[in-house]
Design an enzyme around this catalytic site. Structure first.
Site, PDB file in Angstrom:
ATOM      1  N   LYS A 197       5.650  -1.327  -1.380  1.00  0.00           N
ATOM      2  CA  LYS A 197       6.417  -0.092  -0.404  1.00  0.00           C
ATOM      3  C   LYS A 197       7.161  -0.986   0.041  1.00  0.00           C
ATOM      4  O   LYS A 197       6.672  -1.990   0.990  1.00  0.00           O
ATOM      5  CB  LYS A 197       5.124  -0.100   0.047  1.00  0.00           C
ATOM      6  CG  LYS A 197       5.564   1.335   0.946  1.00  0.00           C
ATOM      7  CD  LYS A 197       3.510   1.674   1.915  1.00  0.00           C
ATOM      8  CE  LYS A 197       4.089   3.090   2.841  1.00  0.00           C
ATOM      9  NZ  LYS A 197       2.839   3.385   3.008  1.00  0.00           N
ATOM     10  N   LYS A 250       7.212   2.616  -4.074  1.00  0.00           N
ATOM     11  CA  LYS A 250       8.170   3.323  -3.098  1.00  0.00           C
ATOM     12  C   LYS A 250       9.159   2.898  -1.906  1.00  0.00           C
ATOM     13  O   LYS A 250       8.774   1.247  -1.049  1.00  0.00           O
ATOM     14  CB  LYS A 250       7.034   4.020  -2.126  1.00  0.00           C
ATOM     15  CG  LYS A 250       6.903   4.764  -1.040  1.00  0.00           C
ATOM     16  CD  LYS A 250       5.495   5.613  -0.461  1.00  0.00           C
ATOM     17  CE  LYS A 250       5.381   5.617   0.606  1.00  0.00           C
ATOM     18  NZ  LYS A 250       4.606   6.254   1.621  1.00  0.00           N
TER      19      LYS A 250
HETATM   20  C1  PBG Z   1       1.010   5.563   5.247  1.00  0.00           C
HETATM   21  C2  PBG Z   1       2.291   6.096   4.267  1.00  0.00           C
HETATM   22  C3  PBG Z   1       3.385   6.322   4.982  1.00  0.00           C
HETATM   23  C4  PBG Z   1       3.496   7.818   3.327  1.00  0.00           C
HETATM   24  C5  PBG Z   1       3.351   7.347   2.983  1.00  0.00           C
HETATM   25  N1  PBG Z   1       2.225   6.937   3.221  1.00  0.00           N
HETATM   26  C6  PBG Z   1       3.977   6.776   5.840  1.00  0.00           C
HETATM   27  C7  PBG Z   1       4.209   5.233   6.394  1.00  0.00           C
HETATM   28  O1  PBG Z   1       4.010   4.087   5.057  1.00  0.00           O
HETATM   29  O2  PBG Z   1       4.346   4.973   7.252  1.00  0.00           O
HETATM   30  C8  PBG Z   1       5.530   8.185   3.336  1.00  0.00           C
HETATM   31  C9  PBG Z   1       5.224   9.212   2.665  1.00  0.00           C
HETATM   32  C10 PBG Z   1       6.773   9.360   2.700  1.00  0.00           C
HETATM   33  O3  PBG Z   1       7.822   9.471   3.321  1.00  0.00           O
HETATM   34  O4  PBG Z   1       7.192  11.203   2.061  1.00  0.00           O
HETATM   35  N2  PBG Z   1       0.935   4.274   5.126  1.00  0.00           N
HETATM   36 ZN    ZN Z   2      -0.850   3.689   7.064  1.00  0.00          ZN
END
Ligand code: PBG
Ligand code: ZN
Length: 328
Positions: A197, A250
């Site tokens: 991520k 992601k």
């Molecule tokens: C929580 C999380 C996030 C997303 C999914 N789980 C946000 C982040 O890390 O700030 C993002 C999903 C999206 O942008 O559609 N950690």
């Molecule tokens: Zn988070």
């Protein structure tokens, strides 16, 4: 001037829709989709998310109906995000057995028992500072956060979740959660790891939707640097070794190379998250009439599959499922 004899003419196989169908290499199916929803403890009626047209925060009372709609379209999975009424420094709402996500799990399972109900397992929606774990000064404390992740995953498990999806990018989060689940009698519960991520600008609209923006700094000390490829393989392998059942990359669109690489390097099912900013861009251009939304969305989904995705988390899931029915 004369033309050379062309022995090989790829266009021969493109001349009819039928032959194109016969040589098509990649397919998209409703089985590939997972639909994200936002459940808000503080509302009684749905509230549209301004930066994500077509997406709303919903109250607990609507979770059953949405779960049924998702299941009726043939979509196999739903991933839950919760907005709790109360936040605190450590995000203790995450392991409250009566918390919003726990209640939403129960409601979704009661309404659509065959649906795979997944819970995003993190703390940014539950902390008053918006970071993904326990703070010491301005630093997120990795190992203390792991202890809380164990409690949160167990609480979701007790509520009847089908899969947990830790998304906070803490080191050792898969091993810690696996251990807690096994000891708690949930050895059969799978973990979908947000293994790779990136610290991304594409999460902007989500943070409005989930009310989870950090109130100082950013997430660069735990999420990955967008410049890094080798590190993605390292993160993926670590999660394989810690016992993840599925991996995720992601965001998706700016990381297609990473998707392919992880797919080739590992044996686990691979999910990709077509995130909020990717969704918002398509919606905005479509609203202006600058692109054909259906065509662009379907092309993007196919692109994820071609890059190596087995599963796609997307806010377009309901539309995609309907469009797939129309094609057949
Ligand atoms: C929580 C999380 C996030 C997303 C999914 N789980 C946000 C982040 O890390 O700030 C993002 C999903 C999206 O942008 O559609 N950690
Ligand atoms: Zn988070």
């Amino acid at each position: 001037m004369s033309l050379p004899d062309l022995l090989i003419r790829p266009r021969r196989l493109r001349r009819s829709a039928t032959v194109r169908r016969m040589v098509r290499e990649t397919t998209l199916s409703v089985d590939d989709l997972i639909y994200p929803i936002f459940v808000d403890e503080t509302i009684d009626a749905e509230v549209p998310v301004a930066s994500m047209p077509g997406v709303s925060r919903i109250p607990l009372s609507q979770v059953g109906a949405v779960a049924q709609e998702v299941a009726a379209l043939g979509i196999p999975g739903l991933i839950l995000f919760g907005i709790p009424a109360e936040k605190d420094a450590v995000g203790s709402g995450g392991w409250d057995d009566k918390g919003i996500v726990q209640e939403a799990i129960r409601a979704a399972k009661a309404a659509a028992p065959s649906l795979c109900v997944i819970a995003d397992t993190c703390f940014c929606e539950y902390t008053d500072h918006g970071h993904c774990g326990v703070l010491h000064g301005e630093e997120v404390d990795n190992d203390e956060t792991l202890l809380n992740l164990q409690k949160e995953a167990l609480s979701y498990a007790r509520a009847g979740v089908d899969m947990v999806a830790p998304s906070g990018m803490m080191d050792g989060m898969i091993a810690a959660i696996r251990d807690a689940l096994d000891e708690g009698g949930f050895a059969d519960l799978p973990i979908m790891s947000y293994a790779v991520k990136y610290a991304s600008g594409y999460f902007g609209p989500f943070r409005d939707a989930a009310d989870s923006a950090p109130n100082f700094g950013d997430r660069a000390s735990y999420q990955m640097d967008p410049a890094n490829r080798r590190e993605a393989l390292k993160e993926a392998w670590l999660d394989v070794e810690e016992g993840a059942d599925m991996l995720m990359v992601k965001p998706a669109l700016a990381y297609m190379d990473i998707i392919r690489e992880i797919k080739d390097a590992t044996q686990l099912p691979l999910a990709v998250y077509n995130v909020s900013g990717e969704y918002a861009m398509v919606k905005a251009a479509a609203e202006k009439g600058w692109i054909d939304e259906r065509r662009v969305v379907m092309e993007t989904m196919l692109g994820f599959k071609r890059a190596g995705a087995d599963l796609i988390l997307t806010y377009h899931a309901l539309d995609v499922a309907r469009w797939l029915q129309e094609i057949d």
